[in-house]
Scaffold this motif. Structure first.
Motif, PDB file in Angstrom:
ATOM      1  N   ARG A   1       0.851  -1.184   0.000  1.00 56.68           N
ATOM      2  CA  ARG A   1       0.000   0.000   0.000  1.00 56.68           C
ATOM      3  C   ARG A   1       0.888   1.236   0.000  1.00 56.68           C
TER       4      ARG A   1
ATOM      5  N   ALA B   1      -3.493   5.302 -11.899  1.00 58.42           N
ATOM      6  CA  ALA B   1      -4.832   5.435 -11.331  1.00 58.42           C
ATOM      7  C   ALA B   1      -5.070   6.882 -10.944  1.00 58.42           C
TER       8      ALA B   1
ATOM      9  N   THR C   1     -13.236   7.264  -9.756  1.00 59.45           N
ATOM     10  CA  THR C   1     -11.883   6.746  -9.934  1.00 59.45           C
ATOM     11  C   THR C   1     -11.711   6.221 -11.350  1.00 59.45           C
TER      12      THR C   1
ATOM     13  N   TYR D   1      -8.694   3.754 -13.780  1.00 56.68           N
ATOM     14  CA  TYR D   1      -7.497   2.921 -13.730  1.00 56.68           C
ATOM     15  C   TYR D   1      -6.974   2.607 -15.119  1.00 56.68           C
TER      16      TYR D   1
ATOM     17  N   LYS E   1      -6.209  -2.598 -13.578  1.00 54.00           N
ATOM     18  CA  LYS E   1      -7.627  -2.683 -13.235  1.00 54.00           C
ATOM     19  C   LYS E   1      -7.936  -4.033 -12.596  1.00 54.00           C
TER      20      LYS E   1
ATOM     21  N   ARG F   1      -6.743  -5.049  -9.812  1.00 55.32           N
ATOM     22  CA  ARG F   1      -5.664  -5.387  -8.869  1.00 55.32           C
ATOM     23  C   ARG F   1      -5.325  -4.227  -7.946  1.00 55.32           C
TER      24      ARG F   1
ATOM     25  N   THR G   1      -6.271  -0.371  -6.168  1.00 53.74           N
ATOM     26  CA  THR G   1      -7.379   0.476  -5.732  1.00 53.74           C
ATOM     27  C   THR G   1      -6.821   1.793  -5.222  1.00 53.74           C
TER      28      THR G   1
ATOM     29  N   TYR H   1      -7.725   5.333  -3.264  1.00 52.04           N
ATOM     30  CA  TYR H   1      -8.727   5.943  -2.397  1.00 52.04           C
ATOM     31  C   TYR H   1      -8.066   7.062  -1.614  1.00 52.04           C
TER      32      TYR H   1
ATOM     33  N   GLN I   1      -3.645   0.950  -3.030  1.00 49.51           N
ATOM     34  CA  GLN I   1      -3.546  -0.426  -2.585  1.00 49.51           C
ATOM     35  C   GLN I   1      -3.254  -1.304  -3.796  1.00 49.51           C
TER      36      GLN I   1
END
Length: 124
Positions: free
Chosen positions: A19, A49, A58, A60, A65, A67, A69, A71, A82
Motif C-alpha cells: 500500500r 490510477a 476513480t 485505472y 484494473k 488489482r 485500488t 482511495y 492499494q
C-alpha cells in the motif's frame, strides 16, 4: 505551495501486496484531484490510477484494473494506492500527483504537483 510525500514502496514477491501513501500539505487537499503514475527504467512515466477531489470517481489503467485500488482520506490529507496481486512488470518508481481541479486527468501534463517517488520492486 503544495507538497507531496510518497511512501510505502519496497520489495515484494509476485502475488504480494503493498500500500502506497501520499501525504499532501496544505489546507485545500479536498479540492485537488489526485493521481498515481509510475516509471520503469528506460520507459516513460505512465498513468496508473486517479481519483476525483470528492473521491466519488476513480479511473485505472487497463494494466492494473482489478488489482489496484486508489482511495483518499480528505481528513488526513492522504491518498493511497492499494496494490494486490503484484507482478514483476509492476516494478517501477511510483509517483503521486495533485491536480488543481475537481476532476482527474490521465496525462502527466494534467498535474501541477508531484511527489518524490517511491520504489516498488516485484520479484518473480
Amino acid at each position: 505551495q503544495v507538497q507531496l510525500v510518497d511512501s510505502g514502496g519496497g520489495l515484494v514477491q509476485a502475488g504480494g501486496s503493498l500500500r502506497l501513501s501520499c501525504a499532501v500539505s496544505g489546507r485545500t487537499f479536498s479540492s485537488y484531484a489526485m493521481g498515481w503514475f509510475r516509471q520503469a527504467p528506460g520507459k516513460e512515466r505512465e498513468f496508473v490510477a486517479a481519483i476525483s477531489a470528492s473521491g466519488f470517481s476513480t479511473y485505472y489503467a487497463d494494466s492494473v484494473k482489478g488489482r489496484f485500488t486508489i482511495y483518499r482520506d480528505n481528513a488526513k490529507n492522504t491518498v493511497y494506492l492499494q496494490m494486490n496481486s503484484l507482478k514483476p512488470e509492476d516494478t517501477a518508481v511510483y509517483y503521486c500527483a495533485a491536480r488543481g481541479a475537481s476532476y482527474y486527468s490521465t496525462t502527466t501534463t494534467g498535474y501541477d504537483y508531484w511527489g518524490q517517488g517511491t520504489q516498488v520492486t516485484v520479484s518473480s
